[in-house]
Design an enzyme around this catalytic site. Structure first.
Site, mmCIF file in Angstrom:
data_model
loop_
_atom_site.group_PDB
_atom_site.id
_atom_site.type_symbol
_atom_site.label_atom_id
_atom_site.label_comp_id
_atom_site.label_asym_id
_atom_site.label_seq_id
_atom_site.Cartn_x
_atom_site.Cartn_y
_atom_site.Cartn_z
ATOM 1 N N ARG A 1 -0.086 8.797 1.221
ATOM 2 C CA ARG A 1 -0.792 8.586 2.854
ATOM 3 C C ARG A 1 0.345 8.121 3.625
ATOM 4 O O ARG A 1 -0.218 7.811 4.251
ATOM 5 C CB ARG A 1 -1.997 8.448 2.727
ATOM 6 C CG ARG A 1 -2.747 6.868 1.269
ATOM 7 C CD ARG A 1 -4.007 6.771 1.732
ATOM 8 N NE ARG A 1 -3.865 5.390 0.742
ATOM 9 C CZ ARG A 1 -3.523 4.947 -0.291
ATOM 10 N NH1 ARG A 1 -4.013 6.723 -1.756
ATOM 11 N NH2 ARG A 1 -3.712 4.106 -1.223
ATOM 12 N N ASN A 2 1.083 6.780 3.222
ATOM 13 C CA ASN A 2 1.676 6.153 3.753
ATOM 14 C C ASN A 2 2.860 6.517 4.002
ATOM 15 O O ASN A 2 3.913 5.788 4.087
ATOM 16 C CB ASN A 2 1.609 4.770 3.565
ATOM 17 C CG ASN A 2 -0.222 4.207 3.731
ATOM 18 O OD1 ASN A 2 -0.446 5.153 4.086
ATOM 19 N ND2 ASN A 2 -0.080 3.234 3.107
ATOM 20 N N ASP B 1 3.855 2.146 7.330
ATOM 21 C CA ASP B 1 2.647 0.924 7.122
ATOM 22 C C ASP B 1 2.707 0.146 6.559
ATOM 23 O O ASP B 1 1.890 -0.679 5.769
ATOM 24 C CB ASP B 1 1.001 1.729 6.763
ATOM 25 C CG ASP B 1 0.661 2.229 7.562
ATOM 26 O OD1 ASP B 1 0.993 2.025 8.690
ATOM 27 O OD2 ASP B 1 0.016 3.790 7.674
ATOM 28 N N ASP C 1 0.566 -1.821 -0.276
ATOM 29 C CA ASP C 1 -0.004 0.146 -0.179
ATOM 30 C C ASP C 1 0.715 0.780 -0.506
ATOM 31 O O ASP C 1 0.764 2.393 0.850
ATOM 32 C CB ASP C 1 -1.072 -0.118 1.339
ATOM 33 C CG ASP C 1 -2.303 1.222 0.884
ATOM 34 O OD1 ASP C 1 -2.359 1.414 -0.068
ATOM 35 O OD2 ASP C 1 -2.534 1.313 2.173
HETATM 36 P P1 AMP Z 1 -3.163 6.260 8.460
HETATM 37 O O1 AMP Z 1 -4.308 6.200 9.661
HETATM 38 O O2 AMP Z 1 -2.343 6.253 9.075
HETATM 39 O O3 AMP Z 1 -3.776 6.653 7.186
HETATM 40 O O4 AMP Z 1 -3.225 8.221 9.584
HETATM 41 C C1 AMP Z 1 -3.479 9.106 9.800
HETATM 42 C C2 AMP Z 1 -2.534 10.204 10.124
HETATM 43 O O5 AMP Z 1 -2.160 10.748 10.866
HETATM 44 C C3 AMP Z 1 -1.537 10.200 9.226
HETATM 45 O O6 AMP Z 1 -2.488 11.088 7.848
HETATM 46 C C4 AMP Z 1 -1.154 11.511 9.691
HETATM 47 O O7 AMP Z 1 -0.962 12.507 9.614
HETATM 48 C C5 AMP Z 1 -1.222 11.336 10.992
HETATM 49 N N1 AMP Z 1 -0.193 10.065 11.715
HETATM 50 C C6 AMP Z 1 0.301 8.743 11.417
HETATM 51 N N2 AMP Z 1 1.447 7.603 11.587
HETATM 52 C C7 AMP Z 1 1.827 8.893 12.018
HETATM 53 C C8 AMP Z 1 3.356 9.106 13.248
HETATM 54 N N3 AMP Z 1 4.143 7.855 13.138
HETATM 55 N N4 AMP Z 1 3.707 10.240 13.061
HETATM 56 C C9 AMP Z 1 2.511 11.508 12.943
HETATM 57 N N5 AMP Z 1 1.856 11.571 12.813
HETATM 58 C C10 AMP Z 1 1.209 10.162 12.530
#
Ligand code: AMP
Length: 401
Positions: free
Chosen positions: A254-255, A268, A250
């Site tokens: 976004r990742n 991810d 993926d």
């Molecule tokens: P996700 O669920 O992985 O799509 O994450 C949602 C949002 O959380 C992302 O778009 C980032 O803005 C933030 N995020 C995810 N992982 C991290 C991380 N390790 N450190 C800081 N922000 C994060």
């Protein structure tokens, strides 16, 4: 004598640092015109490059090797050691943009605190040791929080919606993920899986996802040099996954997460395999399985067979996102239309600001034949060497950028 030479060279020899990191170091305000360093080429082992600061601009020269082992920029004058080389160009510019001055000052970027060494054997941790401080975002599988572990260590905490995955599947995958360690991959530190919601605890990246960053004010100001640098950093993380025979499944802006000091890391990886996906916007349903169609290689959509080559396809789409500052690929088309068009050899067109050289890399990633797509290792060095168009030395204009 040998020791004196060695310790001298320690000042200007920076080892295998990346070209863009060499630039960051040289552009540090305390360096003056003539500041220089010699680095080992990451992509071509045994080769060296000279990077020099000249009036606020960093110029790079490839140092060429004689078959007998010497070094030169021009065959007119050759040196048997790099020390001799440096000593000559410190006395006279002799065709270089500027006479070499002081070795580049070394700036130390503080390493992020690594929780993982404390959790090597005990990586299921007590959820009471985690304090959730601030919600950073919510993704399709739950929320992401900035947290504090043991009242001391900043971490990111992913809280998973109950039912978004089978804990046994996750634990199996997480066991592997924890052993994947690379500066361009988000490090998984620990997990809390004994009750719902499951917590995934990882390193914290202050500036959130690359997709949001590219669309933000700060991101919209970046230029090709930084865009290529982002792509090179992601390719470096992916080349590591490739070397460990691991598939992301993926890969998308976004990742990818953005940290301080222009650090970008892949996040991810492997999670797509264990998630039960239900976000219809990105993850469209096809034959019972749900996929981020616009990022997924056609053969992976057809057969649900993922490989590192399907990750390479996704990397091509990620390049599109980087160069268009986070535009949705194939905007206005549905997933089904994209699948149909790709089968007729349609590909995303070249964005107006996208150089041909960058677009060519995207097209290579989208080769219909997976075997013909480049490896991440190749992509990594192509991007690292993106601006090094000419390795030959000409006395009139001898730099390689
Ligand atoms: P996700 O669920 O992985 O799509 O994450 C949602 C949002 O959380 C992302 O778009 C980032 O803005 C933030 N995020 C995810 N992982 C991290 C991380 N390790 N450190 C800081 N922000 C994060």
């Amino acid at each position: 004598m040998i020791w004196a030479e060695f310790s001298d060279s320690l000042k200007w020899f920076f080892g295998a640092i990346r070209r863009s990191d060499a630039e960051k170091q040289l552009l540090y305000s305390k360096n003056k015109t003539g500041a220089f360093l010699i680095r080992e080429s990451e992509s071509q082992k045994g080769e060296f490059s000279l990077s020099v600061l000249d009036g606020g601009v960093v110029k790079h020269y490839r140092i060429r090797r004689l078959d007998e082992g010497g070094f030169f920029l021009t065959r007119r004058i050759t040196f048997s050691t790099l020390n001799e080389f440096v000593s000559h160009y410190t006395k006279t510019s002799d065709g270089l943009c500027v006479k070499l001055g002081k070795p580049c000052l070394k700036i130390q970027v503080p390493a992020p605190f690594d929780l993982s060494y404390k959790t090597v054997d005990q990586w299921e941790i007590d959820r009471n040791s985690i304090q959730l401080l601030k919600r950073l975002g919510s993704g399709q599988f739950g929320e992401v929080w900035e947290g504090l572990w043991n009242n001391t260590t900043p971490v990111a905490v992913k809280t998973l919606k109950p039912g978004s995955m089978d804990p046994r599947d996750f634990l199996r995958e997480a066991q592997i993920m924890k052993n994947l360690r690379h500066p361009k991959l988000i490090q998984l530190y620990a997990v809390c899986t004994l009750e719902d919601p499951i917590y995934i605890i990882t390193e914290l990246m202050r500036h959130g996802s690359l997709q949001e960053y590219l669309q933000s004010d700060a991101g919209s100001k970046i230029h090709l040099t930084q865009q290529v640098d982002i792509a090179a950093q992601v390719a470096s993380g992916m080349a590591y996954l490739e070397s460990r025979n691991y598939i992301h499944r993926d890969l998308a802006a976004r990742n990818v997460l953005v940290g301080e000091h222009n650090i970008y890391k892949v996040a991810d990886f492997g999670l797509a395999r264990v998630f039960k996906v239900d976000n219809e916007d990105i993850y469209e349903s096809k034959h019972e399985i749900k996929l981020p169609v616009k990022w997924t290689a056609p053969e992976a959509i057809r057969t649900n067979k993922f490989s590192i080559k399907s990750d390479v396809w996704s990397f091509g789409i990620l390049l599109y996102e980087i160069i268009t500052y986070g535009k949705m690929p194939y905007s206005g088309m549905t997933g089904a239309q994209v699948i149909q068009m790709l089968a007729q050899n349609y590909r995303l067109p070249q964005p107006s600001n996208c150089p041909q050289q960058f677009y060519n890399i995207m097209l290579e990633c989208w080769n219909a034949e997976p075997k013909e797509r480049p490896t991440f290792e190749t992509l990594h060095w192509k991007l690292e060497d993106y601006f090094e168009t000419d390795s030959s030395y000409s006395d009139a204009n001898n730099f390689i950028r």
